[in-house]
Design a protein around this motif. Structure first.
Motif, PDB file in Angstrom:
ATOM      1  N   GLU A   1     -13.746  -1.440  -7.009  1.00  0.00           N
ATOM      2  CA  GLU A   1     -14.485  -1.568  -6.494  1.00  0.00           C
ATOM      3  C   GLU A   1     -14.852  -0.884  -5.975  1.00  0.00           C
ATOM      4  O   GLU A   1     -16.679  -0.705  -5.821  1.00  0.00           O
ATOM      5  CB  GLU A   1     -13.916  -2.771  -6.270  1.00  0.00           C
ATOM      6  N   ASN A   2     -13.933  -0.080  -5.402  1.00  0.00           N
ATOM      7  CA  ASN A   2     -14.535   0.903  -4.501  1.00  0.00           C
ATOM      8  C   ASN A   2     -15.518   2.334  -4.928  1.00  0.00           C
ATOM      9  O   ASN A   2     -16.435   2.724  -4.765  1.00  0.00           O
ATOM     10  CB  ASN A   2     -13.395   1.152  -3.901  1.00  0.00           C
TER      11      ASN A   2
ATOM     12  N   ARG B   1     -17.542  -5.682  -9.998  1.00  0.00           N
ATOM     13  CA  ARG B   1     -17.781  -7.046 -10.361  1.00  0.00           C
ATOM     14  C   ARG B   1     -18.410  -8.201 -11.080  1.00  0.00           C
ATOM     15  O   ARG B   1     -18.103  -8.852 -11.403  1.00  0.00           O
ATOM     16  CB  ARG B   1     -18.297  -7.064  -8.888  1.00  0.00           C
TER      17      ARG B   1
ATOM     18  N   ASP C   1       0.865  -0.930   0.054  1.00  0.00           N
ATOM     19  CA  ASP C   1       0.306   0.271  -0.247  1.00  0.00           C
ATOM     20  C   ASP C   1       1.163   1.074  -0.153  1.00  0.00           C
ATOM     21  O   ASP C   1       0.533   2.733   0.253  1.00  0.00           O
ATOM     22  CB  ASP C   1      -0.784   0.063   0.885  1.00  0.00           C
TER      23      ASP C   1
ATOM     24  N   GLU D   1      -7.370  -2.708  -8.162  1.00  0.00           N
ATOM     25  CA  GLU D   1      -9.251  -3.623  -8.569  1.00  0.00           C
ATOM     26  C   GLU D   1      -9.761  -3.297  -7.245  1.00  0.00           C
ATOM     27  O   GLU D   1     -11.337  -2.926  -7.464  1.00  0.00           O
ATOM     28  CB  GLU D   1      -8.601  -4.697  -8.725  1.00  0.00           C
ATOM     29  N   ALA D   2      -9.159  -2.912  -6.439  1.00  0.00           N
ATOM     30  CA  ALA D   2      -9.607  -2.616  -4.451  1.00  0.00           C
ATOM     31  C   ALA D   2     -10.443  -0.909  -5.044  1.00  0.00           C
ATOM     32  O   ALA D   2     -11.305  -1.170  -4.598  1.00  0.00           O
ATOM     33  CB  ALA D   2      -8.627  -3.090  -3.515  1.00  0.00           C
ATOM     34  N   ASP D   3      -9.288  -0.111  -5.696  1.00  0.00           N
ATOM     35  CA  ASP D   3     -10.072   1.290  -6.187  1.00  0.00           C
ATOM     36  C   ASP D   3     -11.178   1.172  -7.412  1.00  0.00           C
ATOM     37  O   ASP D   3     -12.010   1.696  -6.941  1.00  0.00           O
ATOM     38  CB  ASP D   3      -8.769   2.150  -7.013  1.00  0.00           C
TER      39      ASP D   3
ATOM     40  N   PRO E   1      -4.067  -5.556  -7.154  1.00  0.00           N
ATOM     41  CA  PRO E   1      -4.679  -6.106  -6.496  1.00  0.00           C
ATOM     42  C   PRO E   1      -5.243  -4.820  -5.320  1.00  0.00           C
ATOM     43  O   PRO E   1      -6.883  -4.359  -5.393  1.00  0.00           O
ATOM     44  CB  PRO E   1      -4.432  -6.128  -4.910  1.00  0.00           C
ATOM     45  N   LEU E   2      -4.038  -3.241  -5.228  1.00  0.00           N
ATOM     46  CA  LEU E   2      -4.861  -2.535  -4.977  1.00  0.00           C
ATOM     47  C   LEU E   2      -5.600  -1.422  -6.329  1.00  0.00           C
ATOM     48  O   LEU E   2      -6.498  -0.817  -5.643  1.00  0.00           O
ATOM     49  CB  LEU E   2      -3.399  -1.545  -4.622  1.00  0.00           C
TER      50      LEU E   2
END
Length: 308
Positions: free
Chosen positions: A284-285, A292, A127, A280-282, A277-278
């Protein structure tokens, strides 16, 4: 008083690595003193006794103590490994000796750093990549699409010039200087040119699609405002990453440099396990269920047969 850590979860993997490094270091030093060819390939003309006087306690012994959970030993072993890698790289660059030793120590430095993170933090702090100027931010939606396309093209010229031009040329030069170059047939260069051309076309198409439809750029500081599911993004979720890695491989083949090819492949691992991963997390948020659904239907790397 020494601080001793108890292995929990991922910390155990870090301790296990230091144990393996201690065994490997001891085995390497044994071969250095028994096999002149190993000594020449990894130390060049350096005095093995003088080097061993420092390296055995600071690398081998400290790695063993780190495997027992002693925090200070893990820090010393990692710091010493990095120092030796840097010093050996300078020595090899000036003398063209000990090139294999440089590669070994660079690899050991990277692995020791990861192991140290696991031992001290219980994780690799990926991160940190998206802090400060690299934090994810949406691009200004008021700007016209043409402005985002122009900015994206400028970024591509800059990044391609550095990561696909300057860095591979330096790596290729060092590969020869360190005497770790492996001759490859001419047909490899031809294949590399074809790969580079096709990957560049994919990269440009992906970048233009993202910037024109998503109203943003590939940079984290000016990310698209819309989820793009068009053009190459209908087939793979990250076509620009696929293109960049293939371009790196193509450049490596053109230069006849196995180290440049390795550089591209290592870059793919860093991107897949640290950056993706960072990112894709952003996504999705910001885009929720829409992203998704997209993630479940479109592969990251390889197009799924029968999907469009």
């Amino acid at each position: 008083m020494k601080r001793v850590l108890r292995a929990t979860g991922k910390q155990g993997w870090g301790l296990a690595y230091f144990a393996m490094q201690a065994v490997a270091g001891l085995a390497w030093w044994t071969l250095v003193f028994l096999q002149p060819s190993v000594r020449a390939a990894t130390l060049g003309s350096l005095d093995p006794i003088a080097v061993a006087a420092l390296d055995v306690p600071l690398f081998v012994l400290c790695s063993a103590l780190a495997a027992c959970g002693i925090r200070a030993a893990a820090e010393v072993a990692t710091g010493w490994t990095a120092l030796v890698a840097a010093a050996l790289a300078v020595y090899a660059t000036f003398t063209s000796e000990a090139g294999l030793g440089v590669l070994m120590m660079i690899a050991a430095t990277a692995c020791s750093g990861l192991a140290l993170c696991l031992v001290l933090l219980g994780r690799v702090p990926t991160d940190w990549i998206i802090r400060g100027p690299f934090a994810f931010r949406s691009a200004a939606s008021s700007r016209p699409a043409s402005a985002h396309v122009s900015a994206t093209i400028g970024q591509m010229i800059l990044f391609w010039g550095f990561f696909l031009g300057a860095v591979p040329l330096v790596i290729s030069w060092l590969e020869r200087r360190w005497m770790v170059y492996l001759p490859l047939p001419q047909s490899v260069a031809t294949a590399g040119a074809v790969i580079l051309m096709l990957a560049s076309i994919l990269g440009v198409a992906s970048a233009v699609t993202m910037s024109s439809r998503g109203r943003g750029t590939p940079l984290p500081s000016a990310m698209p405002n819309r989820l793009v599911i068009a053009g190459p993004y209908r087939w793979v979720r990250n076509p620009m990453a696929v293109a960049g890695i293939a371009q790196g491989v193509g450049v490596g083949l053109i230069l006849g440099s196995w180290l440049v090819v390795a550089y591209a492949m290592i870059g793919s691992l860093v991107w897949n396990y640290a950056v993706r991963p960072l990112e894709e997390a952003d996504l999705e948020n910001r885009f929720g269920a829409e992203f998704r659904r997209y993630r479940s239907s479109v592969s990251c790397w390889v197009p799924r047969v029968g999907r469009n």
